[in-house]
Scaffold this motif. Sequence first.
Motif, PDB file in Angstrom:
ATOM      1  N   ARG A  57       0.857  -1.093   0.008  1.00 24.31           N
ATOM      2  CA  ARG A  57       0.101   0.008  -0.006  1.00 24.31           C
ATOM      3  C   ARG A  57       0.859   1.439  -0.013  1.00 24.31           C
ATOM      4  O   ARG A  57       2.203   1.204   0.372  1.00 24.31           O
ATOM      5  CB  ARG A  57      -1.075  -0.031   1.228  1.00 24.31           C
ATOM      6  CG  ARG A  57      -1.871  -1.015   1.190  1.00 24.31           C
ATOM      7  CD  ARG A  57      -2.480  -1.464   2.535  1.00 24.31           C
ATOM      8  NE  ARG A  57      -3.570  -2.606   2.767  1.00 24.31           N
ATOM      9  CZ  ARG A  57      -4.034  -2.863   3.848  1.00 24.31           C
ATOM     10  NH1 ARG A  57      -3.540  -2.269   5.072  1.00 24.31           N
ATOM     11  NH2 ARG A  57      -4.916  -3.921   3.947  1.00 24.31           N
ATOM     12  N   ALA A  58       0.250   2.265  -0.347  1.00 24.53           N
ATOM     13  CA  ALA A  58       1.087   3.645  -0.443  1.00 24.53           C
ATOM     14  C   ALA A  58       1.461   3.986   0.854  1.00 24.53           C
ATOM     15  O   ALA A  58       2.675   4.823   0.936  1.00 24.53           O
ATOM     16  CB  ALA A  58      -0.007   4.719  -0.904  1.00 24.53           C
ATOM     17  N   ASP A  59       1.082   3.711   2.142  1.00 24.86           N
ATOM     18  CA  ASP A  59       1.763   3.992   3.576  1.00 24.86           C
ATOM     19  C   ASP A  59       2.865   3.150   3.976  1.00 24.86           C
ATOM     20  O   ASP A  59       3.483   3.328   4.670  1.00 24.86           O
ATOM     21  CB  ASP A  59       0.568   4.006   4.521  1.00 24.86           C
ATOM     22  CG  ASP A  59      -0.010   2.547   4.787  1.00 24.86           C
ATOM     23  OD1 ASP A  59       0.365   1.561   3.830  1.00 24.86           O
ATOM     24  OD2 ASP A  59      -0.700   2.504   5.478  1.00 24.86           O
ATOM     25  N   GLY A  60       3.328   2.179   2.963  1.00 26.59           N
ATOM     26  CA  GLY A  60       4.346   1.011   3.178  1.00 26.59           C
ATOM     27  C   GLY A  60       4.055  -0.235   4.043  1.00 26.59           C
ATOM     28  O   GLY A  60       4.810  -0.877   4.080  1.00 26.59           O
ATOM     29  N   SER A  61       2.721  -0.219   4.259  1.00 24.02           N
ATOM     30  CA  SER A  61       2.167  -1.468   4.796  1.00 24.02           C
ATOM     31  C   SER A  61       1.824  -2.729   3.596  1.00 24.02           C
ATOM     32  O   SER A  61       2.049  -2.171   2.537  1.00 24.02           O
ATOM     33  CB  SER A  61       0.904  -1.184   5.681  1.00 24.02           C
ATOM     34  OG  SER A  61      -0.069  -0.585   4.863  1.00 24.02           O
ATOM     35  N   HIS A  62       1.646  -3.759   3.963  1.00 22.79           N
ATOM     36  CA  HIS A  62       1.294  -4.659   3.088  1.00 22.79           C
ATOM     37  C   HIS A  62       0.518  -5.683   3.379  1.00 22.79           C
ATOM     38  O   HIS A  62       0.688  -5.981   4.721  1.00 22.79           O
ATOM     39  CB  HIS A  62       2.618  -5.117   2.225  1.00 22.79           C
ATOM     40  CG  HIS A  62       3.524  -5.993   2.995  1.00 22.79           C
ATOM     41  ND1 HIS A  62       4.290  -5.907   3.915  1.00 22.79           N
ATOM     42  CD2 HIS A  62       3.523  -7.394   3.174  1.00 22.79           C
ATOM     43  CE1 HIS A  62       5.011  -6.589   4.415  1.00 22.79           C
ATOM     44  NE2 HIS A  62       4.638  -7.994   3.896  1.00 22.79           N
ATOM     45  N   THR A  63      -0.210  -6.461   2.539  1.00 16.89           N
ATOM     46  CA  THR A  63      -0.970  -7.516   2.767  1.00 16.89           C
ATOM     47  C   THR A  63      -0.317  -8.937   2.175  1.00 16.89           C
ATOM     48  O   THR A  63       0.197  -8.594   1.055  1.00 16.89           O
ATOM     49  CB  THR A  63      -2.403  -7.712   2.376  1.00 16.89           C
ATOM     50  OG1 THR A  63      -2.292  -7.449   0.903  1.00 16.89           O
ATOM     51  CG2 THR A  63      -3.149  -6.571   2.844  1.00 16.89           C
ATOM     52  N   GLU A  64      -0.422 -10.142   2.839  1.00 18.04           N
ATOM     53  CA  GLU A  64       0.214 -11.292   2.400  1.00 18.04           C
ATOM     54  C   GLU A  64      -1.029 -12.392   2.312  1.00 18.04           C
ATOM     55  O   GLU A  64      -1.640 -12.643   3.602  1.00 18.04           O
ATOM     56  CB  GLU A  64       1.188 -11.682   2.722  1.00 18.04           C
ATOM     57  CG  GLU A  64       1.982 -13.031   2.491  1.00 18.04           C
ATOM     58  CD  GLU A  64       3.022 -13.507   3.222  1.00 18.04           C
ATOM     59  OE1 GLU A  64       4.109 -13.558   2.827  1.00 18.04           O
ATOM     60  OE2 GLU A  64       2.705 -13.754   4.402  1.00 18.04           O
ATOM     61  N   ASP A  97      -3.946 -14.771   6.212  1.00 18.85           N
ATOM     62  CA  ASP A  97      -4.283 -13.442   5.540  1.00 18.85           C
ATOM     63  C   ASP A  97      -3.847 -12.476   6.378  1.00 18.85           C
ATOM     64  O   ASP A  97      -4.754 -12.067   7.367  1.00 18.85           O
ATOM     65  CB  ASP A  97      -5.708 -13.433   5.088  1.00 18.85           C
ATOM     66  CG  ASP A  97      -6.252 -12.172   4.581  1.00 18.85           C
ATOM     67  OD1 ASP A  97      -5.054 -11.470   3.887  1.00 18.85           O
ATOM     68  OD2 ASP A  97      -7.417 -12.192   4.081  1.00 18.85           O
ATOM     69  N   ARG A  98      -2.726 -11.935   6.268  1.00 17.29           N
ATOM     70  CA  ARG A  98      -2.039 -11.059   7.175  1.00 17.29           C
ATOM     71  C   ARG A  98      -1.885  -9.390   6.584  1.00 17.29           C
ATOM     72  O   ARG A  98      -1.593  -9.313   5.599  1.00 17.29           O
ATOM     73  CB  ARG A  98      -0.690 -11.593   7.771  1.00 17.29           C
ATOM     74  CG  ARG A  98      -0.892 -13.005   8.289  1.00 17.29           C
ATOM     75  CD  ARG A  98       0.523 -13.663   8.659  1.00 17.29           C
ATOM     76  NE  ARG A  98       0.350 -14.786   9.352  1.00 17.29           N
ATOM     77  CZ  ARG A  98       1.416 -15.367   9.587  1.00 17.29           C
ATOM     78  NH1 ARG A  98       2.500 -15.370   9.187  1.00 17.29           N
ATOM     79  NH2 ARG A  98       1.288 -16.631  10.081  1.00 17.29           N
ATOM     80  N   THR A  99      -1.939  -8.487   7.397  1.00 14.88           N
ATOM     81  CA  THR A  99      -1.440  -7.303   7.095  1.00 14.88           C
ATOM     82  C   THR A  99      -0.234  -6.823   7.887  1.00 14.88           C
ATOM     83  O   THR A  99      -0.385  -6.916   9.025  1.00 14.88           O
ATOM     84  CB  THR A  99      -2.861  -6.213   7.470  1.00 14.88           C
ATOM     85  OG1 THR A  99      -3.803  -6.744   6.513  1.00 14.88           O
ATOM     86  CG2 THR A  99      -2.338  -4.889   7.225  1.00 14.88           C
ATOM     87  N   TYR A 100       0.607  -6.421   7.208  1.00 12.58           N
ATOM     88  CA  TYR A 100       1.803  -5.904   7.998  1.00 12.58           C
ATOM     89  C   TYR A 100       2.011  -4.560   7.934  1.00 12.58           C
ATOM     90  O   TYR A 100       1.574  -3.728   7.017  1.00 12.58           O
ATOM     91  CB  TYR A 100       3.226  -6.404   7.459  1.00 12.58           C
ATOM     92  CG  TYR A 100       3.090  -7.989   7.192  1.00 12.58           C
ATOM     93  CD1 TYR A 100       3.969  -8.695   8.564  1.00 12.58           C
ATOM     94  CD2 TYR A 100       2.543  -8.823   6.457  1.00 12.58           C
ATOM     95  CE1 TYR A 100       4.106 -10.076   8.476  1.00 12.58           C
ATOM     96  CE2 TYR A 100       2.597 -10.183   6.618  1.00 12.58           C
ATOM     97  CZ  TYR A 100       3.247 -10.832   7.542  1.00 12.58           C
ATOM     98  OH  TYR A 100       3.462 -12.091   7.630  1.00 12.58           O
ATOM     99  N   PRO A 101       2.475  -3.683   9.054  1.00 15.24           N
ATOM    100  CA  PRO A 101       2.665  -2.513   9.313  1.00 15.24           C
ATOM    101  C   PRO A 101       3.749  -1.833   8.208  1.00 15.24           C
ATOM    102  O   PRO A 101       4.355  -2.608   7.833  1.00 15.24           O
ATOM    103  CB  PRO A 101       3.091  -2.295  10.707  1.00 15.24           C
ATOM    104  CG  PRO A 101       3.747  -3.518  11.279  1.00 15.24           C
ATOM    105  CD  PRO A 101       2.994  -4.561  10.471  1.00 15.24           C
ATOM    106  N   PRO A 102       3.897  -0.584   8.172  1.00 20.13           N
ATOM    107  CA  PRO A 102       4.694  -0.053   7.304  1.00 20.13           C
ATOM    108  C   PRO A 102       6.135  -0.176   7.497  1.00 20.13           C
ATOM    109  O   PRO A 102       6.520  -0.470   8.649  1.00 20.13           O
ATOM    110  CB  PRO A 102       4.442   1.457   7.274  1.00 20.13           C
ATOM    111  CG  PRO A 102       3.096   1.536   8.056  1.00 20.13           C
ATOM    112  CD  PRO A 102       2.949   0.313   8.838  1.00 20.13           C
ATOM    113  N   SER A 103       7.034  -0.569   6.370  1.00 13.17           N
ATOM    114  CA  SER A 103       8.360  -0.841   6.437  1.00 13.17           C
ATOM    115  C   SER A 103       8.946  -0.105   5.235  1.00 13.17           C
ATOM    116  O   SER A 103       8.727  -0.339   4.265  1.00 13.17           O
ATOM    117  CB  SER A 103       8.448  -2.442   6.354  1.00 13.17           C
ATOM    118  OG  SER A 103       9.789  -2.724   6.275  1.00 13.17           O
ATOM    119  N   ARG A 104      10.018   0.588   5.632  1.00 13.49           N
ATOM    120  CA  ARG A 104      10.675   1.417   4.675  1.00 13.49           C
ATOM    121  C   ARG A 104      12.113   1.383   4.954  1.00 13.49           C
ATOM    122  O   ARG A 104      12.669   2.476   5.188  1.00 13.49           O
ATOM    123  CB  ARG A 104      10.207   3.234   4.680  1.00 13.49           C
ATOM    124  CG  ARG A 104       8.885   3.137   4.655  1.00 13.49           C
ATOM    125  CD  ARG A 104       8.411   4.525   4.351  1.00 13.49           C
ATOM    126  NE  ARG A 104       7.018   4.915   3.974  1.00 13.49           N
ATOM    127  CZ  ARG A 104       5.856   4.997   5.206  1.00 13.49           C
ATOM    128  NH1 ARG A 104       6.593   4.865   6.048  1.00 13.49           N
ATOM    129  NH2 ARG A 104       4.833   5.067   4.598  1.00 13.49           N
TER     130      ARG A 104
END
Length: 345
Positions: A163-170, A203-210
Motif C-alpha cells: 500500500r501507499a503508506d508502506g504497509s502490505h498484505t500477504e 491473510d495478514r496485514t503488516y505495518p509500514p516498512s521503509r
Amino acid sequence: MAHETHDDELAALRGADPVPADHPRFHDRPLPAHAERQLNQLLYSAHGPQSARGARRRPVRQVRRLVWGIEMVSLAVAAALALVLAGSSSAPAAAAPHPLTLTAGSEPLSLGRIADRAATAASADGAPRLRRGTHVLTWSLAVRSGSGAAPITLPEERVTRWRADGSHTELVVATDPRHPGKPVIADGDEGPRTVRDGKVLSDRTYPPSRGTAPPQSRPPHTPRRLSTYLAALSRPSDPAPLTGTGELLDAVAMFLRHWTPGARETAALTRLLADADGLRPAGAVTDRLGRPGQAYVYETDGLRRMLILNPVRGTVLGLEDTLTKNDRAYGVEAGDVMSYSAWMR
C-alpha cells in the motif's frame, strides 16, 4: 477481507491444467549454502524491523520450506495421514509434478536475443512498470528418507500487495489448479493436513516498512547496478559480487518474492542472464500455467535448473529444479522434480 479481492485470480488459476498428474518422488535434504543465505535473509529482513515487531514471526520450519520448496515429513505423521486419506471419499491431489517437456523440434533462442527483445519492449509506450509485491504459485513435495511413504504435494498460492503508506498484505491459499475443486494437502504447525481447495492458510496485514537496503529499497534498472542489488539481497552481511550462475538464479528467485519487475528491470535482468556462464538455451516449453516460454538450463552438483522466460518480453515465468542423480537413501531418481515456482503479474 483482503483475500476476497483476489477471487478472480484464483478462479483463473483453478481453470488451468498446469501439470500432468504423475508421481515421481521428491527429495528432502539439508539446505545448501545458498539456501541458508536465503533463509537468513528471510528471517532477518523480509519485512524489516518494524513489521517484525508488529506481526507474528513465521515458524522457521515453514520459512525453510518456502526457501527450498521441501519440508521433511516425519514417519509417524506420514503414516497417520495415509490412514486418514485411505478413508476419504474424495482423496486430495497428491501427485508429484512431472518434469516439463520441451516442445519437439522447437528452435532455442539465445539469451542475447531475448535480452534484445526485452530492451525493445522496455522502450515501447505503455510498457509494464515495476511493482512492489508478487503473485506466485508453488508446488513442493516432501518425503522422509527410508519411510516408503508416497510423496505429498504441498501446493500454495501467495499474493503480496503493498500500500501507499508502506504497509502490505500477504494472502496464502492452499490450491492446486491441476485439480480444481479437489481437496489438497497443506502444511501446518503439527504436520500436513487435508484442506478444501482454496482454503485460506493465512491473510495478514503488516505495518509500514521503509528500509533502505534490499529488498525494501527500489531495485535499479541497469545491468551493473541490478547485479549489485541482487548481491546485496542474496548476502546482506557480505554483498560481494555474485560468484556464479547458481547464485544468480538464487538471487533472481529471491528478488521475485518481493518485486514484480517492470519492462526496464526485466531488460536489465535478461542482460545479466545472457552474460551468465553455463545457462544454455534448450528450446520452447509450455509452463505449468499453460503459457508459452523459452527454457534455459543450468546443471551443477546433481541438479538441473530450468529457467523459463517469456519469449517476447523476457519476463520470468518459472523456475524448475530437477535431480540429475539417483539418491537411494531418499528413494529419488534422476529426472525427479525437486521444486517449481510459477510467477504471475
